[in-house]
Design an enzyme around this catalytic site. Structure first.
Site, PDB file in Angstrom:
ATOM      1  N   HIS A  30       0.723  -1.279   0.151  1.00 26.77           N
ATOM      2  CA  HIS A  30       0.114  -0.120   0.100  1.00 26.77           C
ATOM      3  C   HIS A  30       1.014   1.406   0.093  1.00 26.77           C
ATOM      4  O   HIS A  30       0.531   2.419  -0.660  1.00 26.77           O
ATOM      5  CB  HIS A  30      -0.804  -0.056   1.199  1.00 26.77           C
ATOM      6  CG  HIS A  30      -1.721  -1.066   1.362  1.00 26.77           C
ATOM      7  ND1 HIS A  30      -1.698  -2.105   2.265  1.00 26.77           N
ATOM      8  CD2 HIS A  30      -3.093  -1.319   0.932  1.00 26.77           C
ATOM      9  CE1 HIS A  30      -2.655  -3.037   2.231  1.00 26.77           C
ATOM     10  NE2 HIS A  30      -3.398  -2.466   1.093  1.00 26.77           N
ATOM     11  N   MET A  55       3.159  -9.135  -0.953  1.00 27.84           N
ATOM     12  CA  MET A  55       2.326  -8.741   0.234  1.00 27.84           C
ATOM     13  C   MET A  55       0.791  -8.704   0.066  1.00 27.84           C
ATOM     14  O   MET A  55       0.151  -8.414  -0.887  1.00 27.84           O
ATOM     15  CB  MET A  55       2.999  -7.413   0.582  1.00 27.84           C
ATOM     16  CG  MET A  55       4.281  -7.449   1.222  1.00 27.84           C
ATOM     17  SD  MET A  55       4.850  -6.084   1.709  1.00 27.84           S
ATOM     18  CE  MET A  55       6.633  -6.412   2.163  1.00 27.84           C
TER      19      MET A  55
HETATM   20  P1  AMP Z   1      -6.406  -3.909  -0.674  1.00 30.26           P
HETATM   21  O1  AMP Z   1      -6.457  -2.867   0.696  1.00 30.26           O
HETATM   22  O2  AMP Z   1      -5.954  -5.326  -0.666  1.00 30.26           O
HETATM   23  O3  AMP Z   1      -7.779  -3.619  -1.259  1.00 30.26           O
HETATM   24  O4  AMP Z   1      -5.465  -3.231  -1.510  1.00 30.26           O
HETATM   25  C1  AMP Z   1      -5.329  -1.514  -1.881  1.00 30.26           C
HETATM   26  C2  AMP Z   1      -4.447  -1.301  -2.917  1.00 30.26           C
HETATM   27  O5  AMP Z   1      -3.242  -1.926  -2.667  1.00 30.26           O
HETATM   28  C3  AMP Z   1      -5.033  -2.175  -4.091  1.00 30.26           C
HETATM   29  O6  AMP Z   1      -4.892  -1.310  -5.262  1.00 30.26           O
HETATM   30  C4  AMP Z   1      -4.058  -3.319  -4.256  1.00 30.26           C
HETATM   31  O7  AMP Z   1      -3.660  -3.838  -5.303  1.00 30.26           O
HETATM   32  C5  AMP Z   1      -2.851  -2.758  -3.871  1.00 30.26           C
HETATM   33  N1  AMP Z   1      -1.766  -3.635  -3.217  1.00 30.26           N
HETATM   34  C6  AMP Z   1      -2.279  -4.992  -2.361  1.00 30.26           C
HETATM   35  N2  AMP Z   1      -0.877  -5.506  -2.151  1.00 30.26           N
HETATM   36  C7  AMP Z   1       0.122  -4.920  -2.778  1.00 30.26           C
HETATM   37  C8  AMP Z   1       1.391  -5.355  -3.189  1.00 30.26           C
HETATM   38  N3  AMP Z   1       1.858  -6.461  -2.605  1.00 30.26           N
HETATM   39  N4  AMP Z   1       1.948  -4.478  -3.998  1.00 30.26           N
HETATM   40  C9  AMP Z   1       1.522  -3.569  -4.494  1.00 30.26           C
HETATM   41  N5  AMP Z   1       0.278  -3.173  -4.384  1.00 30.26           N
HETATM   42  C10 AMP Z   1      -0.682  -3.957  -3.755  1.00 30.26           C
END
Ligand code: AMP
Length: 285
Positions: free
Chosen positions: A36, A187
């Site tokens: 994030h 991650m």
């Molecule tokens: P989430 O909180 O899981 O809904 O993710 C929020 C944002 O963070 C989304 O755009 C995800 O694709 C991005 N995200 C989650 N994990 C990663 C990661 N390991 N690397 C890059 N972006 C991520």
């Protein structure tokens, strides 16, 4: 960092922020990790003031999924974001996002039906709906999403193009490369579901994917390579593999041979209480 939980206050705060330069939106469901924060830094590197949204969106969880147990630690999240120099946190309640009588859904056909679509009915409609709302609430100049959720990224770009959204313009919806643990595991907030033994076994996913991607790139036939990848994951401790697919990076259509168009290897596999997804580029040679 200013924190908002009411739309009127957010809009008033954003008016001031926008006067100072471009505004970037980074949507999240909290339980933040370095993936994030990479989105925040990518936005700042483009000279934008960053608005992070924190909302565990019930509409993107199926009835049998992990909404109740999804990790939540807003106090820790706020500390991390403030330390990154985030300008504003938008943390609406469920009632603020979906007041009584709420009835509208954004369903993206085609792209949303592939890969994770059949395994998570309604998921991408829930994502497109909340992201469409976030775009209208924040009206950002750019928005950043992780390539880890590649299908989500292309679904959102489609939605923004189809609905003629101008803030952000579809071209200003940016993907950020996946941030990984030292052993290669992507991650994810959901990695917290893994026991120590499951976490160790989970590193087989990026390792096996890298090996399969290289083999396909060297010319190994796709179907047997994908079958072998599935077998390897089961042997190394995964309970099941929802899919292991080579697909076009933009249309997500299955790809039988690499080279003609950019392709990626996409996998969703279950271990313990977690369903892990990952994707990598596959190119010839
Ligand atoms: P989430 O909180 O899981 O809904 O993710 C929020 C944002 O963070 C989304 O755009 C995800 O694709 C991005 N995200 C989650 N994990 C990663 C990661 N390991 N690397 C890059 N972006 C991520």
């Amino acid at each position: 960092m200013q924190t908002f939980d009411r739309l009127g206050d957010l809009r008033a705060g954003l008016a001031t922020l926008r006067a100072a330069g471009p505004v970037a939106l980074v949507p999240t469901m909290g339980a933040l990790h370095a993936g994030h924060l990479a989105l925040v830094r990518a936005a700042q590197a483009r000279g934008a003031r960053v608005v992070v949204s924190l909302f565990v969106n019930p509409r993107q969880f199926g009835p049998a999924e992990d909404l109740a147990s999804y990790p939540r630690d807003p106090a820790r999240d706020m500390g991390l974001l403030a330390a990154e120099g985030v300008a504003a946190l938008w943390a609406p309640s469920e009632a603020a996002m979906y007041p009584p009588g709420y009835a509208t859904e954004i369903a993206v056909g085609g792209l949303a039906d592939r890969l994770c679509g059949p395994f998570r009915p309604g998921h991408f409609a829930g994502v497109a709906t909340v992201v469409g709302k976030l775009f209208n609430q924040v009206e950002p100049d750019l928005a950043l999403f992780g390539e880890k959720d590649w299908q989500q990224l292309v679904v959102i770009r489609r939605m923004a193009a189809d609905l003629d959204l101008t803030r952000p313009a579809p071209a200003a919806i940016l993907g950020v490369p996946t941030v990984r643990e030292a052993d290669g595991l992507a991650m994810s907030s959901r990695n917290a579901y893994l026991s120590a033994a499951e976490r160790a076994a989970a590193a087989a996913l990026p390792r096996a994917m890298a090996a399969t991607g290289e083999a396909i790139g060297r010319g190994q036939p796709v179907a047997p390579a994908l079958a072998e990848l599935t077998r390897a994951l089961i042997t190394r401790g995964f309970a099941s593999v929802d899919y292991a697919t080579l697909a076009d990076t933009e249309t997500l259509a299955d790809v039988a041979t690499v080279g003609a168009r950019p392709a990626r290897l996409f996998v969703a596999a279950r271990i313990g209480k977690a369903r892990l997804i990952d994707n990598i580029a596959v190119s010839p040679g």
